[in-house]
Design an enzyme around this catalytic site. Structure first.
Site, PDB file in Angstrom:
ATOM      1  CG  ASP A 198      -1.896   0.886   1.260  1.00 17.82           C
ATOM      2  OD1 ASP A 198      -1.961   2.422   0.459  1.00 17.82           O
ATOM      3  OD2 ASP A 198      -2.292   1.399   2.404  1.00 17.82           O
ATOM      4  CD  GLN A 201      -1.394   9.004   3.613  1.00 20.08           C
ATOM      5  OE1 GLN A 201      -0.254   9.521   3.652  1.00 20.08           O
ATOM      6  NE2 GLN A 201      -1.723   8.586   3.901  1.00 20.08           N
ATOM      7  CE  LYS A 224      -4.828   8.745   0.933  1.00 22.28           C
ATOM      8  NZ  LYS A 224      -5.132   9.605   1.743  1.00 22.28           N
ATOM      9  CB  CYS A 361      -9.563   4.532   7.749  1.00 26.50           C
ATOM     10  SG  CYS A 361     -10.503   5.469   7.229  1.00 26.50           S
TER      11      CYS A 361
END
Length: 407
Positions: A198, A201, A224, A361
């Site tokens: 993932d 970020q 993002k 989350c």
């Protein structure tokens, strides 16, 4: 890197909120958009709005060039080997779900293991919970160190020959932990497992080379990193994607259809059923251009400096609990003694400061931290040390305000 000049490129930053200059510290949730992205999306809709691939007219050709040109920009940005490995999705969540359904449910069976970490976003937990229920596979979690990092010894102890999938965040959206993906990937591969990362970020904030990381799948979102909402990317190694079935069926992703059967287009289009997210992809391509003009090394250095400055300054605020390791990505997650983070965020908003409050989350991680919720200030290329100074001053006022209320 001139941050003042960079800030001028973001129209939303030049306003007042609640009679105070906006201090936007919520980029981990979504980043603001530069003129270059806004104008690219507007230009598509204003000048050459059309569907892609199928039309032979001029507008269709321009739209196809813009859409596929964005795919090449993504490929280059994350150093994939081929554009066939770049699938456009609605975001990180859709990308992870695609792998969970298409790869996970096909290749897992009872007795197999899916390995995660407690710091995962819900988008990298729930799809695997559902995959485990559907296949009989078992979920396992790599334990975390007290500071919110992972030990490679724990990684080695958790991943076994029964492990088929490892799914791990590159950077924690709560703790700012930067995980050692290359080393985790090696351990996974040594045990015959594939690894999904993932990257929501990480991609906006640092150079990412998927080939050097040797990840099998990598997911991230455009919104993002200065791009539009509703566009994301699934990177997958070509040989894996070729052996996976689509999860959405319909127009655009087919090669041939008769009354009783159909065949699929080649990669990556077999995973992009229906009219694709054309404007979003074009906007994402513009965002990549914007970031590369600044330089990802410059962005990372600037944000690391902000993160360390924030840690130093906020430690001076009495009664503030900060979560996560010393070395971290550009965010600080915290709580104020006896003040609910929603209340703290509301007071900060009254002074024009936007931070995130809640469980982010990441409820399993909240449980690990032994809290219900936290507040989070996250930084990006347009933030300054002055923003952090303003946050610090307002947190001191917030603490004093609630101290008086409960006195």
């Amino acid at each position: 890197m001139d941050v003042k000049e960079i800030r001028k490129q973001f129209p939303i930053l030049h306003q007042e909120v609640n009679d105070s200059p906006l201090v936007y510290l919520d980029s981990a949730a979504t980043s603001q958009k530069p003129y270059k992205v806004i104008e690219a999306v507007e230009d598509y809709y204003r000048r050459y709005n059309s569907n892609v691939h199928r039309g032979v007219h001029t507008l269709g050709s321009l739209a196809t060039d813009g859409y596929e040109g964005a795919r090449e920009k993504v490929r280059s940005f994350i150093h994939a080997a081929s554009t066939q490995e770049i699938v456009f999705t609605r975001g990180t969540t859709t990308a992870i779900n695609t792998v969970a359904y298409s790869y996970g449910r096909t290749n897992l069976q009872e007795g197999d293991e899916i390995v995660l970490t407690p710091m995962e976003h819900h988008s990298n937990i729930i799809p695997w919970q559902q995959t485990a229920k559907a296949t009989g596979a078992t979920l396992k979690y790599i334990p975390m160190q007290a500071d919110g990092t992972l030990s490679l010894e724990d990684v080695k102890a958790t991943i076994t020959s029964n492990t088929k999938i490892v799914a791990v965040t590159h950077v924690s959206n709560v703790l700012g932990t930067l995980n050692p993906i290359r080393e985790i990937a090696q351990i996974a591969h040594d045990n015959g497992a594939v690894i999904l990362v993932d990257g929501a970020q990480s991609v906006p904030h640092m150079k990412v080379n998927v080939q050097e990381l040797d990840c099998d799948f990598f997911a991230f979102s455009g919104h993002k990193m200065g791009g539009p909402t509703g566009i994301g990317v699934l990177y997958g190694k070509k040989q894996l994607l070729e052996n996976m079935e689509p999860v959405e069926f319909g127009g655009e992703m087919i090669d041939f259809v008769d009354l009783y059967d159909a065949t699929w287009k080649e990669l990556p289009w077999k995973f992009e059923g229906g009219t694709p997210i054309i404007a979003g992809a074009i906007g994402l391509g513009a965002a990549i251009d914007f970031l590369e003009d600044i330089g990802m090394d410059n962005i990372e250095a600037h944000e690391m400096e902000l993160a360390q400055y924030a840690l130093e300054q906020l430690k001076d605020v009495g009664g503030l609990q900060i979560y996560g390791p010393e070395q971290r990505a550009a965010l600080v997650t915290f709580n104020i003694d006896s003040v609910h983070p929603h209340d703290a965020a509301t007071v900060l908003d009254a002074e024009g400061i936007a931070v995130r409050a809640g469980h982010h989350c990441a409820q399993p991680l909240m449980k690990w931290l032994d809290v219900v919720a936290t507040a989070r200030a996250s930084f990006y290329v347009y933030n300054t040390k002055e923003d952090i100074d303003t946050l610090k001053e307002s947190l001191i006022k917030t603490k004093e305000y609630f101290g008086d209320v409960f006195a």
